[in-house]
Design an enzyme around this catalytic site. Structure first.
Site, short mmCIF file in Angstrom:
data_model
loop_
_atom_site.label_atom_id
_atom_site.label_comp_id
_atom_site.label_asym_id
_atom_site.label_seq_id
_atom_site.Cartn_x
_atom_site.Cartn_y
_atom_site.Cartn_z
N GLU A 127 11.08 64.31 10.46
CA GLU A 127 9.47 63.77 10.42
C GLU A 127 9.98 62.43 10.71
O GLU A 127 9.90 61.55 9.92
CB GLU A 127 9.33 64.18 9.21
CG GLU A 127 8.83 65.93 8.86
CD GLU A 127 8.67 66.22 7.52
OE1 GLU A 127 8.07 65.18 6.67
OE2 GLU A 127 8.78 67.20 7.34
N TYR A 179 10.27 79.63 12.26
CA TYR A 179 10.30 78.28 11.06
C TYR A 179 9.55 78.53 9.92
O TYR A 179 8.28 79.01 10.04
CB TYR A 179 9.67 76.92 12.02
CG TYR A 179 9.63 76.06 11.01
CD1 TYR A 179 10.59 75.43 10.55
CD2 TYR A 179 8.19 75.80 10.60
CE1 TYR A 179 10.61 74.36 9.62
CE2 TYR A 179 8.26 74.56 9.74
CZ TYR A 179 9.17 73.83 9.14
OH TYR A 179 9.19 72.94 8.17
N HIS A 194 8.22 70.77 -3.64
CA HIS A 194 7.37 69.70 -3.28
C HIS A 194 6.52 69.15 -4.18
O HIS A 194 5.64 68.13 -3.73
CB HIS A 194 6.80 70.43 -1.92
CG HIS A 194 7.58 70.56 -0.63
ND1 HIS A 194 8.75 71.23 -0.90
CD2 HIS A 194 7.45 70.01 0.45
CE1 HIS A 194 9.42 71.02 0.29
NE2 HIS A 194 8.49 70.52 1.23
N PHE A 204 -0.59 69.67 11.60
CA PHE A 204 -0.60 69.18 10.09
C PHE A 204 -0.66 67.68 10.23
O PHE A 204 -0.82 67.05 9.00
CB PHE A 204 0.59 69.64 9.34
CG PHE A 204 1.66 69.83 10.19
CD1 PHE A 204 2.21 68.36 10.64
CD2 PHE A 204 2.68 71.02 10.26
CE1 PHE A 204 3.39 68.51 11.34
CE2 PHE A 204 3.94 70.79 10.99
CZ PHE A 204 4.34 69.78 11.51
N ASN A 248 1.15 73.01 4.17
CA ASN A 248 1.08 72.36 5.27
C ASN A 248 -0.53 72.36 5.56
O ASN A 248 -1.21 73.21 5.28
CB ASN A 248 1.60 72.97 6.36
CG ASN A 248 3.08 72.67 6.79
OD1 ASN A 248 3.66 73.18 7.73
ND2 ASN A 248 3.59 71.61 6.12
N TYR A 307 -27.13 33.89 8.94
CA TYR A 307 -26.77 35.23 9.65
C TYR A 307 -26.73 36.42 8.72
O TYR A 307 -26.92 37.70 9.26
CB TYR A 307 -25.44 34.91 10.29
CG TYR A 307 -25.38 34.22 11.53
CD1 TYR A 307 -26.33 33.53 11.83
CD2 TYR A 307 -24.10 33.96 12.16
CE1 TYR A 307 -26.57 32.61 13.01
CE2 TYR A 307 -24.19 33.17 13.47
CZ TYR A 307 -25.18 32.55 13.86
OH TYR A 307 -25.27 31.90 14.98
N ARG A 326 -30.27 37.31 8.90
CA ARG A 326 -30.86 37.44 10.28
C ARG A 326 -30.03 38.59 11.03
O ARG A 326 -30.68 39.14 11.79
CB ARG A 326 -30.82 36.03 11.09
CG ARG A 326 -31.61 36.25 12.22
CD ARG A 326 -31.31 34.93 13.25
NE ARG A 326 -30.85 33.65 12.76
CZ ARG A 326 -30.08 32.81 13.55
NH1 ARG A 326 -30.06 32.90 15.00
NH2 ARG A 326 -29.44 31.92 12.87
#
Length: 502
Positions: free
Chosen positions: A413, A56, A86, A329, A198, A280, A283
Site C-alpha cells: 500500500e 486475494y 486489524h 477502497f 475494506n 468586506y 458587503r
C-alpha cells in the site's frame, strides 16, 4: 412518519440519512437486497469449492502477504484473525451518531451483492443498528487507503462477540450484549472479514455527518450575519439581485436572495445611511458565504456517489463470472472532498470573526465593546479573542491531509489518501464554526439592542427574541463563558426545515 427504511438499490441521499436518524427508523432488507446477498454468497462458495485458484483475501493472506496460500479448513479462521489483528484503533471515541451512520452505510454497500457475505452477517448489522448497539470505535488508525481498516475492524468485532459497544451511553463488552439478546457470534465465512474491513464507511460517515452540520451552519451563518448587517447599520445595496445576476455563481445568488428575505421589512435596513460603503465582511457576504455553499454542494455530490457504491475488495461479478481485485477502497475522492469542505467551512468562521471585530470596535454609533460604561466594563472585548483563537486553529486544521501519503503494508500500500485524518479534522472545523457563530450571535444581538427603538425585520426580531430567552442582554460585566455556552446550545437545538438546508 415511516417506521422502516428498506435497504435496496434505490439511491440513498444525504437527506435520507438525516431522516432515518432523526425519526429513528428501523432498517430492513428489501427482497431485492436479500436476493442480491444470497446470490453473491452462493456464487463465491461455489467458486471456492470448485477451484483451487488463488483469490486475494479469500484463500490468500492480506496486503503484502497476498501470495501466501491458505488451506480450505483455515478460511474462516483467516477472516476472524483479520478482524482481530486489524482492530488497532487509538485516540478519542468516534461519536455514536457517526458510528450509527457507519453501520447504515456498510449495510447499504454489502446489500448490492458484489461482496459475497452471508445474509446472517448483514442481518446482524441491522439488528445492531435497530437496537442501538453501537460499536466502540476510535478516531485514529485509518490511512483511508485499503478502506478504513482499523475503524471497520472495531465496528466488526461485536459480530464475533468481541470488543466493546455503547448501550444507553454506557460502554459494555459485546459478549455481554450478545448473551442478553441471545445472539450467537457470527462465524465468518470466506472473504467476509475482508468485505467488512475494506470500505470507506468511516470517511463516508464523517462526511455525511459533516455535510449535515455544514448545511445547517451555512444557513445559520446567513441568518446571524443578517443580524450583524442591521446591528452595524449596513447598506442593503450590495445584496441587490442585479449585482449577483452579472456574476451568477449559484451560491452567491442564493445567499443574496436569503439575506434580502431575512431582512425584508427591516426598519433599520430601510434607513438612509451616512456610510457609503461597508467593510468586506459585510458587503461580500454573498460572495464568501456563496462560495462555501457551492463547495458544500460539490462535496455532497461526491458523498452521494460514495454512499451508493461498493467499496470493498475483491468485487464479485456473477453475470460476468469474474472476481476482480481492484482498488475501490481507496479514499482519495473523499479525502479531497473532506479537505475542500473543511476549507469552505473555515472561511465561514474567518468572515464571521471579522464581523465580530467590527461590532466591538466602537464604530457606527455603537459603544466600544458593546457595553455601557466601557472602561469600568470590558463588555465583549474577550469573546472576540476567543473567536480569533478558534479561527486561527481552524486555519491550521484546514491544511489538507490529502496531499500526504505514507508507505504501509511492506510497500504493497504505497500510496494512501489520509482521508480519515481529513474526516476527523473536518468535523473539528465544523464544530468550531458552531462556536464562532454563537459568539457572533451573542455580539450581534447585543449590538442590535443599541439600535432601539428602530427595529430589524420581523424574522430577525423573532429570532433574537427567542435567543433572549436563553441569553439576556448584558448590561454590565458577567461571566460571558456561560453566555457563549448557552448560545452554542441555542444553535445546537435550532431546527431548520430541509428545504432551507439542502
Amino acid at each position: 412518519m415511516k417506521e422502516h427504511h428498506y435497504i435496496s438499490t434505490t439511491v440513498l441521499d444525504i437527506s435520507d440519512v438525516k431522516e432515518i436518524l432523526e425519526t429513528n427508523q428501523k432498517l430492513a432488507l428489501s427482497e431485492e437486497a436479500v436476493s442480491n446477498i444470497n446470490k453473491s454468497y452462493k456464487y463465491l462458495q461455489s467458486k471456492i469449492t470448485n477451484n483451487d485458484i488463488p483469490i486475494y483475501g479469500i484463500n490468500t493472506g492480506f496486503g503484502s502477504l497476498c501470495n501466501v496460500k491458505i488451506s480450505a479448513e483455515n478460511l474462516s479462521k483467516l477472516q476472524e484473525n483479520l478482524v482481530m489483528s486489524h482492530a488497532c484503533g487509538t485516540g478519542e471515541y468516534v461519536p455514536q451518531e457517526i458510528v450509527k451512520i457507519m453501520l447504515l452505510l456498510k449495510i447499504q454497500s454489502l446489500s448490492y451483492g458484489y461482496s459475497g457475505v452471508q445474509l446472517i452477517t448483514v442481518e446482524r448489522l441491522i439488528k445492531m443498528f435497530n437496537n442501538d448497539v453501537i460499536p466502540v470505535i476510535y478516531t485514529q488508525g485509518s490511512l483511508g487507503a485499503s478502506g478504513d481498516l482499523a475503524p471497520l475492524a472495531h465496528m466488526s468485532l461485536p459480530l464475533l462477540g468481541k470488543g466493546d459497544v455503547w448501550v444507553n451511553d454506557t460502554i459494555i463488552p459485546a459478549a455481554t450484549v450478545l448473551k442478553e439478546y441471545h445472539w450467537e457470534p457470527i462465524i465468518l465465512q470466506a472473504k467476509e472479514g475482508l468485505a467488512l474491513l475494506n470500505g470507506t464507511q468511516f470517511m463516508s460517515a464523517y462526511g455525511v455527518h459533516c455535510l449535515l452540520k455544514s448545511y445547517k451552519y451555512s444557513y445559520l451563518a446567513d441568518a446571524i450575519s443578517a443580524i450583524s448587517i442591521d446591528a452595524f447599520d449596513c447598506n442593503m445595496s450590495p445584496y441587490n439581485s442585479l449585482v449577483h445576476l452579472v456574476r451568477p455563481h449559484r451560491g452567491q445568488v442564493k445567499t443574496a436572495e436569503r439575506i434580502n428575505e431575512l431582512l425584508e421589512g427591516s426598519e433599520l435596513g430601510a434607513t438612509e445611511k451616512e456610510n457609503v460603503q461597508d467593510p468586506y465582511s459585510f458587503r461580500c457576504i454573498p460572495q464568501v458565504h456563496g462560495a462555501s455553499k457551492d463547495t458544500i454542494g460539490f462535496v455532497h455530490k461526491t458523498f452521494k456517489t460514495e454512499i451508493n457504491s461498493v467499496t470493498d475488495n475483491p468485487n464479485i461479478f456473477i453475470e460476468e463470472d469474474l472476481i476482480i481485485s481492484g482498488g475501490n477502497f481507496h479514499g482519495q475522492p473523499l479525502a479531497l472532498g473532506l479537505d475542500y469542505l473543511g476549507i469552505a467551512m473555515c472561511e465561514l468562521g474567518n468572515i464571521s470573526e471579522r464581523r465580530i471585530y467590527q461590532l466591538v470596535s466602537g464604530l457606527r454609533g455603537l459603544p466600544a465593546f458593546l457595553v455601557d460604561n466601557p472602561g469600568l466594563n470590558s463588555g465583549f472585548m474577550i469573546p472576540q479573542y476567543t473567536a480569533a483563537s478558534i479561527v486561527s486553529q481552524n486555519k491550521q486544521l484546514a491544511t489538507p491531509a490529502s496531499v500526504d501519503s505514507i508507505v504501509s503494508s511492506n510497500g504493497q500500500e504505497d500510496h494512501v489518501s489520509m482521508g480519515a485524518n481529513s474526516a476527523t479534522k473536518c468535523l473539528r472545523i465544523v464544530d468550531n464554526i458552531e462556536t464562532i457563530l454563537a459568539i457572533e450571535l451573542l455580539n450581534a444581538s447585543q449590538a442590535l439592542n443599541f439600535r432601539k427603538p428602530r427595529k430589524s425585520s420581523p424574522f430577525i426580531e423573532s429570532f433574537v427574541s427567542n435567543f433572549r430567552e436563553v441569553v439576556s442582554f448584558v448590561s454590565e460585566d458577567r461571566i460571558l463563558a456561560d453566555d457563549i455556552h448557552a448560545a452554542i446550545g441555542f444553535l445546537k437545538s435550532f431546527k431548520i426545515d430541509d428545504d432551507l438546508m439542502f
